[in-house]
Design a protein around this motif. Structure first.
Motif, PDB file in Angstrom:
ATOM      1  N   ALA A 151      99.178  24.834   9.861  1.00 36.49           N
ATOM      2  CA  ALA A 151      98.285  23.815   9.307  1.00 36.49           C
ATOM      3  C   ALA A 151      97.625  24.318   8.026  1.00 36.49           C
ATOM      4  N   GLN A 152      97.220  23.385   7.194  1.00 40.38           N
ATOM      5  CA  GLN A 152      96.570  23.750   5.941  1.00 40.38           C
ATOM      6  C   GLN A 152      95.209  24.386   6.218  1.00 40.38           C
ATOM      7  N   VAL A 153      94.972  25.526   5.631  1.00 40.11           N
ATOM      8  CA  VAL A 153      93.725  26.252   5.830  1.00 40.11           C
ATOM      9  C   VAL A 153      92.958  26.239   4.515  1.00 40.11           C
ATOM     10  N   ARG A 154      91.717  25.782   4.588  1.00 34.69           N
ATOM     11  CA  ARG A 154      90.884  25.804   3.383  1.00 34.69           C
ATOM     12  C   ARG A 154      90.549  27.245   3.023  1.00 34.69           C
ATOM     13  N   THR A 155      90.739  27.563   1.765  1.00 37.07           N
ATOM     14  CA  THR A 155      90.508  28.927   1.285  1.00 37.07           C
ATOM     15  C   THR A 155      89.512  28.901   0.143  1.00 37.07           C
ATOM     16  N   VAL A 156      88.511  29.772   0.249  1.00 39.53           N
ATOM     17  CA  VAL A 156      87.488  29.889  -0.786  1.00 39.53           C
ATOM     18  C   VAL A 156      87.483  31.336  -1.276  1.00 39.53           C
ATOM     19  N   ASP A 157      87.666  31.505  -2.566  1.00 37.67           N
ATOM     20  CA  ASP A 157      87.637  32.836  -3.164  1.00 37.67           C
ATOM     21  C   ASP A 157      86.192  33.165  -3.525  1.00 37.67           C
ATOM     22  N   VAL A 158      85.556  33.956  -2.668  1.00 31.15           N
ATOM     23  CA  VAL A 158      84.133  34.242  -2.843  1.00 31.15           C
ATOM     24  C   VAL A 158      83.895  35.101  -4.078  1.00 31.15           C
ATOM     25  N   VAL A 159      84.697  36.110  -4.267  1.00 27.60           N
ATOM     26  CA  VAL A 159      84.580  36.996  -5.435  1.00 27.60           C
ATOM     27  C   VAL A 159      85.942  36.997  -6.133  1.00 27.60           C
ATOM     28  N   PRO A 160      86.141  36.086  -7.062  1.00 29.16           N
ATOM     29  CA  PRO A 160      87.462  35.987  -7.694  1.00 29.16           C
ATOM     30  C   PRO A 160      87.695  37.100  -8.711  1.00 29.16           C
ATOM     31  N   ALA A 161      88.955  37.354  -8.979  1.00 30.01           N
ATOM     32  CA  ALA A 161      89.323  38.303 -10.024  1.00 30.01           C
ATOM     33  C   ALA A 161      89.061  37.678 -11.384  1.00 30.01           C
ATOM     34  N   ALA A 162      89.223  38.473 -12.426  1.00 30.08           N
ATOM     35  CA  ALA A 162      88.987  37.975 -13.781  1.00 30.08           C
ATOM     36  C   ALA A 162      89.962  36.848 -14.106  1.00 30.08           C
ATOM     37  N   LYS A 163      89.487  35.850 -14.846  1.00 34.43           N
ATOM     38  CA  LYS A 163      90.326  34.702 -15.184  1.00 34.43           C
ATOM     39  C   LYS A 163      91.549  35.107 -15.997  1.00 34.43           C
ATOM     40  N   ASP A 164      91.382  36.076 -16.869  1.00 38.39           N
ATOM     41  CA  ASP A 164      92.498  36.507 -17.703  1.00 38.39           C
ATOM     42  C   ASP A 164      93.421  37.482 -16.990  1.00 38.39           C
ATOM     43  N   ASP A 165      93.050  37.908 -15.796  1.00 39.00           N
ATOM     44  CA  ASP A 165      93.883  38.834 -15.029  1.00 39.00           C
ATOM     45  C   ASP A 165      93.779  38.486 -13.547  1.00 39.00           C
ATOM     46  N   PRO A 166      94.247  37.288 -13.145  1.00 44.70           N
ATOM     47  CA  PRO A 166      94.044  36.847 -11.757  1.00 44.70           C
ATOM     48  C   PRO A 166      94.776  37.705 -10.736  1.00 44.70           C
ATOM     49  N   ARG A 167      95.858  38.339 -11.103  1.00 46.04           N
ATOM     50  CA  ARG A 167      96.607  39.182 -10.178  1.00 46.04           C
ATOM     51  C   ARG A 167      96.173  40.647 -10.218  1.00 46.04           C
ATOM     52  N   GLY A 168      95.226  40.964 -11.079  1.00 49.37           N
ATOM     53  CA  GLY A 168      94.762  42.341 -11.178  1.00 49.37           C
ATOM     54  C   GLY A 168      95.776  43.298 -11.766  1.00 49.37           C
ATOM     55  N   THR A 226      84.974  42.345 -15.660  1.00 49.83           N
ATOM     56  CA  THR A 226      83.744  41.587 -15.893  1.00 49.83           C
ATOM     57  C   THR A 226      82.563  42.490 -15.572  1.00 49.83           C
ATOM     58  N   GLY A 227      81.370  41.983 -15.746  1.00 47.90           N
ATOM     59  CA  GLY A 227      80.196  42.787 -15.432  1.00 47.90           C
ATOM     60  C   GLY A 227      79.701  43.558 -16.632  1.00 47.90           C
ATOM     61  N   ASN A 228      78.909  44.577 -16.355  1.00 50.31           N
ATOM     62  CA  ASN A 228      78.268  45.356 -17.396  1.00 50.31           C
ATOM     63  C   ASN A 228      79.288  46.245 -18.110  1.00 50.31           C
ATOM     64  N   TRP A 229      79.381  46.083 -19.434  1.00 49.23           N
ATOM     65  CA  TRP A 229      80.383  46.813 -20.215  1.00 49.23           C
ATOM     66  C   TRP A 229      80.102  48.309 -20.217  1.00 49.23           C
ATOM     67  N   TRP A 230      78.855  48.705 -20.359  1.00 48.61           N
ATOM     68  CA  TRP A 230      78.513  50.115 -20.402  1.00 48.61           C
ATOM     69  C   TRP A 230      78.775  50.795 -19.068  1.00 48.61           C
ATOM     70  N   ALA A 231      78.544  50.078 -17.980  1.00 49.62           N
ATOM     71  CA  ALA A 231      78.847  50.641 -16.665  1.00 49.62           C
ATOM     72  C   ALA A 231      80.343  50.853 -16.494  1.00 49.62           C
ATOM     73  N   GLN A 232      81.137  49.928 -17.006  1.00 53.33           N
ATOM     74  CA  GLN A 232      82.589  50.085 -16.956  1.00 53.33           C
ATOM     75  C   GLN A 232      83.034  51.299 -17.769  1.00 53.33           C
ATOM     76  N   ALA A 233      82.487  51.428 -18.968  1.00 46.77           N
ATOM     77  CA  ALA A 233      82.834  52.584 -19.804  1.00 46.77           C
ATOM     78  C   ALA A 233      82.448  53.887 -19.112  1.00 46.77           C
ATOM     79  N   GLY A 234      81.288  53.897 -18.455  1.00 43.85           N
ATOM     80  CA  GLY A 234      80.875  55.097 -17.734  1.00 43.85           C
ATOM     81  C   GLY A 234      81.808  55.432 -16.588  1.00 43.85           C
ATOM     82  N   ALA A 235      82.240  54.414 -15.836  1.00 46.66           N
ATOM     83  CA  ALA A 235      83.155  54.661 -14.721  1.00 46.66           C
ATOM     84  C   ALA A 235      84.498  55.175 -15.213  1.00 46.66           C
ATOM     85  N   LEU A 236      85.013  54.584 -16.267  1.00 42.36           N
ATOM     86  CA  LEU A 236      86.292  55.027 -16.830  1.00 42.36           C
ATOM     87  C   LEU A 236      86.187  56.448 -17.386  1.00 42.36           C
TER      88      LEU A 236
END
Length: 358
Positions: A151-168, A226-236
């Motif tokens: 049966a059809q199951v309703r699916t809600v993406d609570v935390v979606p991936a980036a729009k420009d990279d939906p498959r990651g 997405t998110g904070n750019w400086w935090a991303q740079a720090g993690a990388l």
């Protein structure tokens, strides 16, 4: 008048051995070490190929959910029935029960579970988080649809991936370049002969620049983060520093072979065991756990938490990367100190008087 006969009284010089004979070049015998080198190459290359195939192909061929955290929410009776159905997949899911949909959403946003099945009067409702893993989100949708009898199951993406990279794809593809950047930084520092504080300054500076460049490319240009750019740079940057410090630290203690050892551990174990394309819980035991203790896996987890989940569950991978960086930098200082002490205790040259000429 008497004649005197003149006699030649010259002395004949003794014949010296002929020194003008053509010199014959002696044949150089084959050194036994050369033969051993040939055997080592012939044996080592297949071993490395087999190790690489095992590290990369085996986890991919055995991809399946193993204690994958999954939530269920709704009325107690209905939730119990759904839980029993999910537990029929023995060892596949680790079930977490929640009172309602709001609690299940909070658990997903806190990265406690990858998704949740909410039992409603209209039928089951699936909550997913493609930002945590698009692969797992699709797998959960297939599993819940199968449990619902198609049966059809309703699916809600609570935390979606980036729009420009939906498959990651861009996010997972960044693991290998960052790993190579760290290995290159550690190798270059070692080959240039940098030691102690100079090596640390070079590694930290290179890692900061790598973080800034990677955040600009992956976040600003490709839109994969997405998110904070400086935090991303720090993690990388921290992920790069962890790899570079590990390689340089091993080289400082073991010499040039440490570069190869560090590179093999990070490339042949850290990269395929990271679970970046799927999830750590999708890999065979204990591969998923090992991958999260190595810089590539910890780096991906930290980047996901910072980019999509407001830093939720970021402390664990951040501490892992910090430990790798600290131990590597400490090994650099230790290796430099040991080498300096060895040079200070080296043999002193004594001047010998020339022997009198006979």
């Amino acid at each position: 008048m008497s004649a005197t006969s003149a006699t030649h009284t010259g002395t004949a010089s003794p014949r010296s051995p002929q020194s003008s004979q053509p010199s014959q070049s002696p044949q150089q015998p084959t050194s036994p070490s050369h033969g051993r080198h040939v055997v080592a190459v012939v044996v080592l290359v297949p071993v490395l190929v087999a190790l690489a195939l095992w590290a990369f192909a085996w986890p991919a061929a055995r991809t399946a959910p193993r204690d994958l955290p999954l939530g269920v929410a709704g009325p107690a009776t209905a939730v119990t029935q759904v839980q029993k159905q999910l537990e029929e997949h023995e060892g596949a899911f680790e079930i977490h029960r929640y009172a309602d949909e709001a609690a299940a959403r909070d658990a997903i946003e806190d990265r406690t579970v990858y998704g949740a099945v909410v039992v409603t009067e209209q039928g089951p409702k699936l909550l997913t988080a493609s930002a945590a893993s698009p692969f797992v989100a699709q797998l959960l949708q297939q599993a819940v649809t199968q449990q619902a009898g198609g049966a059809q199951v309703r699916t809600v993406d609570v935390v979606p991936a980036a729009k420009d990279d939906p498959r990651g794809s861009a996010l997972t593809s960044s693991v290998l370049p960052l790993t190579l950047a760290g290995i290159a930084a550690g190798a270059v520092v070692t080959l240039l002969g940098l030691r102690g504080r100079r090596a640390i300054v070079a590694l930290v500076g290179a890692s900061v620049l790598v973080g800034l460049v990677a955040a600009t490319l992956a976040g600003s240009w490709l839109g994969a983060l997405t998110g904070n750019w400086w935090a991303q740079a720090g993690a990388l940057g921290l992920a790069t520093l962890a790899v570079g410090a590990a390689v340089a630290g091993l080289a400082a203690l073991l010499g040039p072979p440490g570069i190869g050892l560090g590179g093999l551990v990070v490339m042949l174990l850290g990269n395929p065991f990271s679970g970046a394309a799927t999830a750590p819980e999708m890999l065979p035991d204990p591969v998923g756990a090992i991958g999260q203790w190595l810089p590539p896996g910890a780096g991906v987890s930290l980047l996901r938490s910072i980019s999509f989940f407001d830093g939720a569950a970021a402390s664990g991978p951040a501490l892992t990367l910090a430990w790798w960086a600290a131990l590597g930098l400490g090994a650099i200082l230790l290796g430099s100190a040991l080498k300096g002490r060895k040079e200070a205790k080296g043999p002193t040259l004594t001047e010998h008087e020339p022997a009198p000429a006979n």
